[in-house]
Design a protein around this motif. Structure first.
Motif, PDB file in Angstrom:
ATOM      1  N   LEU A  61       0.475  -1.425   0.095  1.00 29.68           N
ATOM      2  CA  LEU A  61       0.105  -0.052  -0.283  1.00 29.68           C
ATOM      3  C   LEU A  61       0.789   1.385   0.305  1.00 29.68           C
ATOM      4  CD1 LEU A  61      -2.672  -1.058   2.137  1.00 29.68           C
ATOM      5  CD2 LEU A  61      -3.146  -1.390  -0.580  1.00 29.68           C
ATOM      6  N   GLU A  62       2.300   1.346   0.931  1.00 29.67           N
ATOM      7  CA  GLU A  62       2.618   2.196   0.946  1.00 29.67           C
ATOM      8  C   GLU A  62       3.115   2.743  -0.421  1.00 29.67           C
ATOM      9  OE1 GLU A  62       5.253   1.616   4.148  1.00 29.67           O
ATOM     10  OE2 GLU A  62       3.758   1.909   5.356  1.00 29.67           O
ATOM     11  N   SER A  63       4.300   2.166  -1.169  1.00 26.62           N
ATOM     12  CA  SER A  63       4.357   1.772  -2.609  1.00 26.62           C
ATOM     13  C   SER A  63       3.161   3.255  -4.003  1.00 26.62           C
ATOM     14  CB  SER A  63       4.693   0.176  -3.002  1.00 26.62           C
ATOM     15  OG  SER A  63       3.849  -0.709  -3.378  1.00 26.62           O
ATOM     16  N   MET A  68      -2.352   2.529   5.958  1.00 21.93           N
ATOM     17  CA  MET A  68      -3.283   1.045   6.629  1.00 21.93           C
ATOM     18  C   MET A  68      -4.572   1.956   7.106  1.00 21.93           C
ATOM     19  SD  MET A  68      -1.853  -1.870   6.170  1.00 21.93           S
ATOM     20  CE  MET A  68      -2.525  -2.815   7.398  1.00 21.93           C
ATOM     21  N   LYS A  69      -4.447   2.864   6.793  1.00 25.00           N
ATOM     22  CA  LYS A  69      -5.877   4.128   7.638  1.00 25.00           C
ATOM     23  C   LYS A  69      -6.963   3.805   6.828  1.00 25.00           C
ATOM     24  CE  LYS A  69      -3.973   7.249  10.813  1.00 25.00           C
ATOM     25  NZ  LYS A  69      -3.163   8.344  11.090  1.00 25.00           N
ATOM     26  N   GLN A  70      -6.231   4.357   5.094  1.00 25.04           N
ATOM     27  CA  GLN A  70      -6.688   3.952   3.698  1.00 25.04           C
ATOM     28  C   GLN A  70      -8.246   2.378   3.328  1.00 25.04           C
ATOM     29  OE1 GLN A  70      -4.004   6.470   2.705  1.00 25.04           O
ATOM     30  NE2 GLN A  70      -5.688   7.377   0.930  1.00 25.04           N
ATOM     31  N   VAL A  71      -7.269   1.820   4.577  1.00 26.41           N
ATOM     32  CA  VAL A  71      -8.236  -0.143   3.873  1.00 26.41           C
ATOM     33  C   VAL A  71      -9.165   0.593   4.512  1.00 26.41           C
ATOM     34  CG1 VAL A  71      -8.416  -2.071   4.542  1.00 26.41           C
ATOM     35  CG2 VAL A  71      -5.921  -0.676   4.045  1.00 26.41           C
ATOM     36  N   PHE A  94      -3.376  -3.014  13.878  1.00 21.83           N
ATOM     37  CA  PHE A  94      -2.312  -2.626  12.981  1.00 21.83           C
ATOM     38  C   PHE A  94      -3.434  -1.806  11.965  1.00 21.83           C
ATOM     39  CE2 PHE A  94       0.819  -5.330  12.101  1.00 21.83           C
ATOM     40  CZ  PHE A  94       1.582  -5.183  11.552  1.00 21.83           C
ATOM     41  N   PHE A  95      -4.952  -1.967  12.323  1.00 20.44           N
ATOM     42  CA  PHE A  95      -6.012  -0.744  12.523  1.00 20.44           C
ATOM     43  C   PHE A  95      -6.804  -0.074  13.314  1.00 20.44           C
ATOM     44  CE2 PHE A  95      -6.087  -4.511   9.267  1.00 20.44           C
ATOM     45  CZ  PHE A  95      -6.584  -3.810   8.205  1.00 20.44           C
TER      46      PHE A  95
END
Length: 126
Positions: A61-63, A68-71, A94-95
């Motif tokens: 996701l970072e790439s 993770m906040k946008q999951v 993680f969330f």
């Protein structure tokens, strides 16, 4: 139109698929096994496997420029639902609220005999 998301900081695909695809404002990751991107090895415990799977998701996701906040949705595949509570303990670290929607399934078997595999859908909107 879609864009392939691929990073060497996460384990390479072990089949004919991409690590993730971006379609519009959404990023769809493939299921992430708990493989270390540097060694290709898998930890033993469900807690460590969950952590590694989610670290792989986070890296992908970072790439793609998201966090993770946008999951918005996750799918967790477990080889044994008896591992739900220890998986959930690590998963929850993680969330943060509001938590993404989630499905969790017990499956007959996972690639490389992993205990867990996790895929997510994220949005590039903030």
């Amino acid at each position: 139109m879609s864009d392939v998301i691929n990073t060497s900081a996460a384990p390479a695909a072990i089949g004919p698929y991409s690590q993730a695809m971006k379609v519009g404002n959404f990023i769809f990751t493939s299921g992430q096994l708990p493989l270390s991107p540097s060694t290709g090895e898998m930890p033993q415990s469900i807690q460590e496997q969950t952590k590694q799977s989610l670290l792989n998701v986070k890296t992908i996701l970072e790439s793609a420029g998201v966090s993770m906040k946008q999951v918005v949705k996750t799918t967790v595949f477990l080889s044994d639902l008896a591992n739900f509570a220890p998986m959930n303990e690590v998963y929850s670290s993680f969330f943060e609220e509001p938590f993404p929607a989630r499905s969790c399934f017990e499956v007959a078997r996972l690639p490389k005999d992993a205990l867990v595999e996790i895929e997510v859908v994220a949005t590039s909107e903030t």
